[in-house]
Design a protein around this motif. Structure first.
Motif, mmCIF file in Angstrom:
data_model
loop_
_atom_site.group_PDB
_atom_site.id
_atom_site.type_symbol
_atom_site.label_atom_id
_atom_site.label_comp_id
_atom_site.label_asym_id
_atom_site.label_seq_id
_atom_site.Cartn_x
_atom_site.Cartn_y
_atom_site.Cartn_z
ATOM 1 N N GLY A 1 -24.684 14.913 -17.698
ATOM 2 C CA GLY A 1 -25.319 14.953 -16.386
ATOM 3 C C GLY A 1 -24.957 13.695 -15.632
ATOM 4 N N ARG A 2 -25.639 13.462 -14.534
ATOM 5 C CA ARG A 2 -25.304 12.306 -13.703
ATOM 6 C C ARG A 2 -26.558 11.521 -13.394
ATOM 7 N N ILE A 3 -26.515 10.248 -13.650
ATOM 8 C CA ILE A 3 -27.663 9.402 -13.345
ATOM 9 C C ILE A 3 -27.457 8.772 -11.976
ATOM 10 N N VAL A 4 -28.487 8.870 -11.162
ATOM 11 C CA VAL A 4 -28.428 8.384 -9.780
ATOM 12 C C VAL A 4 -29.401 7.224 -9.658
ATOM 13 N N HIS A 5 -28.884 6.090 -9.219
ATOM 14 C CA HIS A 5 -29.757 4.935 -9.063
ATOM 15 C C HIS A 5 -29.257 4.122 -7.878
ATOM 16 N N THR A 6 -29.811 2.949 -7.722
ATOM 17 C CA THR A 6 -29.413 2.100 -6.599
ATOM 18 C C THR A 6 -28.697 0.885 -7.160
ATOM 19 N N ALA B 1 -32.302 11.958 -4.221
ATOM 20 C CA ALA B 1 -32.095 13.409 -4.250
ATOM 21 C C ALA B 1 -30.612 13.681 -4.458
ATOM 22 N N VAL B 2 -30.309 14.733 -5.193
ATOM 23 C CA VAL B 2 -28.920 15.083 -5.531
ATOM 24 C C VAL B 2 -28.760 16.577 -5.341
ATOM 25 N N LEU B 3 -27.680 16.988 -4.722
ATOM 26 C CA LEU B 3 -27.473 18.414 -4.472
ATOM 27 C C LEU B 3 -25.987 18.757 -4.571
ATOM 28 N N PRO B 4 -25.627 19.742 -5.388
ATOM 29 C CA PRO B 4 -24.207 20.148 -5.420
ATOM 30 C C PRO B 4 -23.843 20.921 -4.154
ATOM 31 N N CYS C 1 -8.168 8.257 -6.428
ATOM 32 C CA CYS C 1 -9.487 8.882 -6.272
ATOM 33 C C CYS C 1 -9.405 10.080 -5.319
ATOM 34 N N LEU C 2 -8.740 9.888 -4.192
ATOM 35 C CA LEU C 2 -8.673 10.959 -3.195
ATOM 36 C C LEU C 2 -7.842 12.135 -3.707
ATOM 37 N N ARG C 3 -6.803 11.826 -4.489
ATOM 38 C CA ARG C 3 -5.986 12.892 -5.075
ATOM 39 C C ARG C 3 -6.829 13.727 -6.050
ATOM 40 N N LEU C 4 -7.656 13.070 -6.847
ATOM 41 C CA LEU C 4 -8.512 13.790 -7.796
ATOM 42 C C LEU C 4 -9.583 14.603 -7.060
ATOM 43 N N LEU C 5 -10.179 13.977 -6.041
ATOM 44 C CA LEU C 5 -11.217 14.685 -5.266
ATOM 45 C C LEU C 5 -10.683 15.983 -4.678
ATOM 46 N N ALA C 6 -9.423 15.942 -4.237
ATOM 47 C CA ALA C 6 -8.834 17.120 -3.587
ATOM 48 C C ALA C 6 -8.650 18.285 -4.551
ATOM 49 N N LYS C 7 -8.767 18.011 -5.861
ATOM 50 C CA LYS C 7 -8.540 19.050 -6.865
ATOM 51 C C LYS C 7 -9.761 19.938 -7.110
ATOM 52 N N VAL C 8 -10.952 19.457 -6.722
ATOM 53 C CA VAL C 8 -12.166 20.183 -7.103
ATOM 54 C C VAL C 8 -12.897 20.718 -5.864
ATOM 55 N N PRO C 9 -13.549 21.873 -6.000
ATOM 56 C CA PRO C 9 -14.193 22.478 -4.831
ATOM 57 C C PRO C 9 -15.627 22.015 -4.590
ATOM 58 N N VAL C 10 -16.248 21.428 -5.633
ATOM 59 C CA VAL C 10 -17.681 21.119 -5.547
ATOM 60 C C VAL C 10 -17.939 19.672 -5.951
ATOM 61 N N GLY C 11 -18.824 19.012 -5.200
ATOM 62 C CA GLY C 11 -19.277 17.680 -5.572
ATOM 63 C C GLY C 11 -20.781 17.620 -5.365
ATOM 64 N N ARG C 12 -21.334 16.430 -5.433
ATOM 65 C CA ARG C 12 -22.783 16.270 -5.321
ATOM 66 C C ARG C 12 -23.097 15.209 -4.288
ATOM 67 N N ILE C 13 -23.943 15.572 -3.327
ATOM 68 C CA ILE C 13 -24.339 14.602 -2.312
ATOM 69 C C ILE C 13 -25.648 13.952 -2.756
ATOM 70 N N VAL C 14 -25.639 12.636 -2.698
ATOM 71 C CA VAL C 14 -26.788 11.852 -3.141
ATOM 72 C C VAL C 14 -27.388 11.167 -1.926
ATOM 73 N N HIS C 15 -28.672 11.394 -1.708
ATOM 74 C CA HIS C 15 -29.324 10.761 -0.573
ATOM 75 C C HIS C 15 -30.767 10.465 -0.952
ATOM 76 N N THR C 16 -31.548 10.087 0.021
ATOM 77 C CA THR C 16 -32.954 9.773 -0.240
ATOM 78 C C THR C 16 -33.812 10.819 0.456
ATOM 79 N N ARG C 17 -34.798 11.317 -0.292
ATOM 80 C CA ARG C 17 -35.691 12.316 0.300
ATOM 81 C C ARG C 17 -37.108 11.938 -0.082
ATOM 82 N N GLN C 18 -37.920 11.735 0.914
ATOM 83 C CA GLN C 18 -39.310 11.297 0.683
ATOM 84 C C GLN C 18 -39.335 10.103 -0.273
ATOM 85 N N ALA C 19 -38.469 9.161 0.017
ATOM 86 C CA ALA C 19 -38.387 7.881 -0.715
ATOM 87 C C ALA C 19 -37.923 8.030 -2.159
ATOM 88 N N LEU C 20 -37.462 9.231 -2.538
ATOM 89 C CA LEU C 20 -36.949 9.433 -3.892
ATOM 90 C C LEU C 20 -35.473 9.810 -3.824
#
Lengths: 146, 146
Positions: free
Chosen positions: B25-30, A36-39, A15-34
């Motif tokens: 695309g990517r589906i984000v859930h819990t 949220a995903v951001l590249p 997994c870490l070897r593959l991750l090191a190959k790409v420059p962009v990923g997506r951070i997934v978190h919670t925003r206002q209880a929903l």
């Protein structure tokens, strides 16, 4: 992730070897209880932690600091129906230690649009999971569709 | 999403037009109280709903049925530091109405690896947001880094 769905699970090091190959990923978190995903562009620290660089004033830094987030990256070939997806799940925190900040200024990711005051966000690699998605009619019989 | 971060926000119709251009695309859930992210192929219904096709036995169908999820797609050029990201947030549900299932069998997405019993999952387009990420040194002064 979903062990019975017919995907090949990937080992942490793979997994870490593959991750090191790409420059962009997506951070997934919670925003206002929903959800949220951001590249974002990123780099990996020596221990597999995901490092982001962002403006100190950004809402993202505030939103994720001190929370558990997921960070996903993938490469998918929509013609061959193959590829991979890796997810790092762990606590995210703004790097506040001055020496650590200084180290990351030299070795960490660069913001794609530098701002006067930047911070680094570190996502601990507490859980590193991944799956290989090999064409639907391949030898492996595994596929992208969930 | 983050209105003060210098990105150009996209209108709903522009978001749906971009979404229609990409197959995955990517589906984000819990899952087990942790954020989970999974790439999937999809199509859009006439009203902008996101449609997935998956095995009736898949853990994904069970995990998202009746929950609020986010569905993200993007295209990012890591050299030009430009691209876009669109997120559809809404209730996900397995399509149980036989007529609707029949309609989607004809017009909906195809699984990349057909299984004997398939279901469609529909994500309501309750919230459709997007941002354009134009190179850090562009005319627009907007950028990918959060």
């Amino acid at each position: 992730m979903y062990p019975n769905d017919g995907f090949r699970e990937l080992e942490r090091q793979e997994c870490l070897r593959l991750l090191a190959k790409v420059p962009v990923g997506r951070i997934v978190h919670t925003r206002q209880a929903l959800p949220a995903v951001l590249p974002v562009n990123f780099s990996l620290d020596g221990d597999g932690a995901v490092l982001l660089c962002t403006s100190a004033a950004s809402e993202l830094a505030r939103a994720v600091d001190g929370t558990v987030v997921a960070f996903e990256a993938d490469e998918v070939d929509a013609v061959a129906h193959s590829g991979w997806s890796v997810v790092v799940t762990g606590a995210a925190a703004v790097v506040r230690d001055p020496e650590e900040h200084e180290r990351l200024t030299r070795t960490g990711p660069r913001s794609w649009a530098p701002s006067p005051e930047e911070v680094f966000v570190r996502i601990e690699p507490e859980l590193v999971t991944g799956r290989e998605l090999v064409g639907g009619r391949s030898l492996y019989g595994v596929h992208l569709s969930p």
